[in-house]
Write a protein that holds these residues in place. Structure first.
Motif, PDB file in Angstrom:
ATOM      1  N   GLY A   1       0.711  -1.154  -0.070  1.00  0.00           N
ATOM      2  CA  GLY A   1      -0.186  -0.027   0.015  1.00  0.00           C
ATOM      3  C   GLY A   1       0.808   1.221   0.017  1.00  0.00           C
ATOM      4  N   THR A   2       0.394   2.237  -0.595  1.00  0.00           N
ATOM      5  CA  THR A   2       0.758   3.516  -0.653  1.00  0.00           C
ATOM      6  C   THR A   2      -0.282   4.755  -0.259  1.00  0.00           C
ATOM      7  N   GLY A   3       0.011   5.594   0.534  1.00  0.00           N
ATOM      8  CA  GLY A   3      -0.805   6.573   0.767  1.00  0.00           C
ATOM      9  C   GLY A   3      -0.308   7.794   0.383  1.00  0.00           C
ATOM     10  N   ALA A   4      -1.168   8.828  -0.120  1.00  0.00           N
ATOM     11  CA  ALA A   4      -0.672  10.136  -0.641  1.00  0.00           C
ATOM     12  C   ALA A   4      -1.421  11.177   0.085  1.00  0.00           C
ATOM     13  N   ASP A   5      -0.814  12.266   0.467  1.00  0.00           N
ATOM     14  CA  ASP A   5      -1.452  13.273   1.179  1.00  0.00           C
ATOM     15  C   ASP A   5      -0.744  14.673   0.786  1.00  0.00           C
ATOM     16  N   LEU A   6      -1.796  15.684   0.710  1.00  0.00           N
ATOM     17  CA  LEU A   6      -0.691  17.018   0.538  1.00  0.00           C
ATOM     18  C   LEU A   6      -0.311  17.576   2.092  1.00  0.00           C
ATOM     19  N   SER A   7      -1.089  17.084   2.918  1.00  0.00           N
ATOM     20  CA  SER A   7      -0.709  17.459   4.385  1.00  0.00           C
ATOM     21  C   SER A   7       0.491  16.810   4.965  1.00  0.00           C
ATOM     22  N   ARG A   8       1.469  17.429   5.523  1.00  0.00           N
ATOM     23  CA  ARG A   8       2.786  16.749   6.347  1.00  0.00           C
ATOM     24  C   ARG A   8       2.099  16.305   7.388  1.00  0.00           C
ATOM     25  N   GLY A   9       1.299  17.178   8.148  1.00  0.00           N
ATOM     26  CA  GLY A   9       0.721  16.759   9.411  1.00  0.00           C
ATOM     27  C   GLY A   9      -0.042  15.416   9.398  1.00  0.00           C
ATOM     28  N   ALA A  10      -0.680  15.424   8.483  1.00  0.00           N
ATOM     29  CA  ALA A  10      -1.576  14.338   8.071  1.00  0.00           C
ATOM     30  C   ALA A  10      -0.825  13.133   7.894  1.00  0.00           C
ATOM     31  N   LEU A  11       0.359  13.193   6.941  1.00  0.00           N
ATOM     32  CA  LEU A  11       1.304  11.846   6.802  1.00  0.00           C
ATOM     33  C   LEU A  11       1.909  11.690   8.047  1.00  0.00           C
ATOM     34  N   GLU A  12       2.135  12.472   8.980  1.00  0.00           N
ATOM     35  CA  GLU A  12       2.686  12.242  10.080  1.00  0.00           C
ATOM     36  C   GLU A  12       2.046  11.546  11.271  1.00  0.00           C
ATOM     37  N   THR A  13       0.687  11.691  11.101  1.00  0.00           N
ATOM     38  CA  THR A  13      -0.505  11.103  11.755  1.00  0.00           C
ATOM     39  C   THR A  13      -0.512   9.682  11.310  1.00  0.00           C
ATOM     40  N   ALA A  14      -0.714   9.661   9.817  1.00  0.00           N
ATOM     41  CA  ALA A  14      -0.979   8.351   9.267  1.00  0.00           C
ATOM     42  C   ALA A  14       0.574   7.271   9.438  1.00  0.00           C
ATOM     43  N   GLY A  15       1.496   8.028   9.487  1.00  0.00           N
ATOM     44  CA  GLY A  15       2.975   7.305   9.953  1.00  0.00           C
ATOM     45  C   GLY A  15       2.733   6.725  11.283  1.00  0.00           C
ATOM     46  N   ARG A  16       2.328   7.409  12.290  1.00  0.00           N
ATOM     47  CA  ARG A  16       2.393   7.154  13.725  1.00  0.00           C
ATOM     48  C   ARG A  16       1.087   5.822  13.657  1.00  0.00           C
ATOM     49  N   ASN A  17       0.099   5.915  12.898  1.00  0.00           N
ATOM     50  CA  ASN A  17      -0.933   4.850  12.994  1.00  0.00           C
ATOM     51  C   ASN A  17      -0.233   3.626  12.421  1.00  0.00           C
ATOM     52  N   CYS A  18       0.530   3.709  11.224  1.00  0.00           N
ATOM     53  CA  CYS A  18       1.370   2.671  10.857  1.00  0.00           C
ATOM     54  C   CYS A  18       2.224   1.755  11.916  1.00  0.00           C
ATOM     55  N   GLU A  19       2.931   2.580  12.584  1.00  0.00           N
ATOM     56  CA  GLU A  19       3.248   1.978  13.983  1.00  0.00           C
ATOM     57  C   GLU A  19       2.475   1.429  14.739  1.00  0.00           C
ATOM     58  N   ARG A  20       1.348   2.263  15.267  1.00  0.00           N
ATOM     59  CA  ARG A  20       0.504   1.596  16.251  1.00  0.00           C
ATOM     60  C   ARG A  20      -0.124   0.292  15.892  1.00  0.00           C
ATOM     61  N   LEU A  21      -0.367   0.178  14.700  1.00  0.00           N
ATOM     62  CA  LEU A  21      -1.227  -0.841  14.174  1.00  0.00           C
ATOM     63  C   LEU A  21      -0.351  -1.970  13.545  1.00  0.00           C
ATOM     64  N   GLY A  22       1.078  -2.002  13.513  1.00  0.00           N
ATOM     65  CA  GLY A  22       1.934  -2.488  12.942  1.00  0.00           C
ATOM     66  C   GLY A  22       1.993  -3.110  11.714  1.00  0.00           C
ATOM     67  N   ILE A  23       1.669  -1.947  10.818  1.00  0.00           N
ATOM     68  CA  ILE A  23       1.700  -2.316   9.457  1.00  0.00           C
ATOM     69  C   ILE A  23       2.423  -1.205   8.693  1.00  0.00           C
ATOM     70  N   GLN A  24       2.969  -1.770   7.357  1.00  0.00           N
ATOM     71  CA  GLN A  24       3.854  -1.244   6.591  1.00  0.00           C
ATOM     72  C   GLN A  24       3.043  -0.755   5.428  1.00  0.00           C
ATOM     73  N   ALA A  25       3.419   0.651   5.178  1.00  0.00           N
ATOM     74  CA  ALA A  25       2.848   1.425   4.124  1.00  0.00           C
ATOM     75  C   ALA A  25       3.831   2.281   3.651  1.00  0.00           C
ATOM     76  N   GLU A  26       3.817   2.658   2.401  1.00  0.00           N
ATOM     77  CA  GLU A  26       4.413   3.956   1.775  1.00  0.00           C
ATOM     78  C   GLU A  26       3.790   4.912   1.863  1.00  0.00           C
ATOM     79  N   LEU A  27       4.374   6.239   2.519  1.00  0.00           N
ATOM     80  CA  LEU A  27       3.369   7.368   2.483  1.00  0.00           C
ATOM     81  C   LEU A  27       4.206   8.552   1.704  1.00  0.00           C
ATOM     82  N   VAL A  28       3.477   9.100   0.981  1.00  0.00           N
ATOM     83  CA  VAL A  28       4.062  10.201  -0.037  1.00  0.00           C
ATOM     84  C   VAL A  28       3.461  11.301   0.241  1.00  0.00           C
ATOM     85  N   GLN A  29       4.246  12.463   0.419  1.00  0.00           N
ATOM     86  CA  GLN A  29       3.589  13.809   0.307  1.00  0.00           C
ATOM     87  C   GLN A  29       3.547  14.455  -0.981  1.00  0.00           C
TER      88      GLN A  29
END
Ligand code: GLN
Length: 285
Positions: free
Chosen positions: A137-165
């Motif tokens: 999976g890849t997730g994209a967002d314009l907002s850096r704040g959103a991507l940072e939150t998505a990144g923390r959710n990856c860790e919390r849920l133990g999921i690997q995903a690529e996040l792209v600003q």
């Protein structure tokens, strides 16, 4: 102060502040502040709150009185049975959006590549990857704040995903089997009619679909064929009155098998379509 007194007093304070569902929110804040479960509360309502718990509860109430959404105070929201971190950088995941995830899950298989545009908290992408762990999976967002939150959710849920600003497909490479998105889709003039919690507290950029609400659908429909494998699926959440317009946009771009899916309230909620075999634009691999 006892648990029961706290709950009562909280409800009174929130009601005075015009908070809808004051009793319920008072309970949730008490649960968050005290760590006491509902069954414990019902069994021991006369138990006393500790000093620290009382302070935390009162601070939570003060925020909720200012119409800060409950989830930004407690810092989490459940979605698809998973617990996501949320803050004022991301839209609070909505139950309606589970329809989009369920629709996408019917299609997603191990080994497939999925792209989530406007990923926000990551709730859509990470739910898909949780229930189909062998997808990529890849997730994209314009907002850096959103991507940072998505990144923390990856860790919390133990999921690997690529996040792209980036702005939609701006920094996206390769092709995908599935593209999903719940883009901002509120008509600009209608944003002011939303409830205070949404209008004033959730990120404006997560709501604003520009003049006609269709700005992002237009751009996604136009660019998605280049990023979808032939026969790949595009799955979009929509507003209840946007099915016809969004289906039309997909039709204009050569999508096949365009369908609308309703939510549990019987309202149009998702439009999906497959990239037609006729589309043979660049970027194939
Ligand atoms: N994809 C995220 C969600 O559905 C954020 C959507 C948005 O910001 N419009 O919650």
């Amino acid at each position: 102060m006892t648990l029961r007194e706290a709950c009562r007093e909280g409800a009174v304070r929130l009601r005075k502040a015009g908070v809808p569902e004051a009793e319920l929110d008072a309970w949730y804040l008490l649960e968050w502040a005290s760590g006491v479960s509902r069954s414990h509360y019902l069994a021991y309502p006369e138990e006393k709150l500790g000093e620290e718990q009382e302070r935390r509860f009162s601070e939570g109430l003060a925020k909720r009185e200012k119409r800060i959404p409950l989830q930004y105070i407690t810092g989490e929201q459940e979605f698809m049975g998973l617990s996501f971190l949320v803050n004022d950088q991301v839209l609070i995941p909505r139950q309606d959006t589970e329809i989009l995830v369920e629709e996408a899950l019917k299609y997603l298989k191990p080994g497939m590549r999925v792209l989530d545009l406007c990923t926000g908290s990551g709730c859509i992408l990470l739910s898909l990857l949780h229930f189909c762990p062998e997808a990529e999976g890849t997730g994209a967002d314009l907002s850096r704040g959103a991507l940072e939150t998505a990144g923390r959710n990856c860790e919390r849920l133990g999921i690997q995903a690529e996040l792209v600003q980036g702005d939609l497909f701006e920094n996206i490479e390769g092709t995908f089997d599935l593209i999903v998105s719940n883009p901002p889709y509120i008509r600009r003039a209608e944003i002011q009619e939303l409830m205070e919690e949404v209008r004033c507290r959730e990120p404006y950029m997560a709501l604003d679909g520009h003049e006609d609400g269709l700005y992002f659908y237009r751009r996604i429909a136009e660019e998605a064929p280049r990023y979808l494998k032939p026969g790949g699926l595009l799955c979009l959440e929509i507003g209840f009155d946007q099915a016809e317009s969004v289906s039309g946009l997909l039709r204009d771009r050569g999508f096949d098998e365009i369908e609308t899916v309703r939510d549990l309230a019987g309202l149009d909620r998702v439009v999906r379509g497959r990239r037609g075999p006729g589309e043979t634009e660049e970027k194939e691999n």
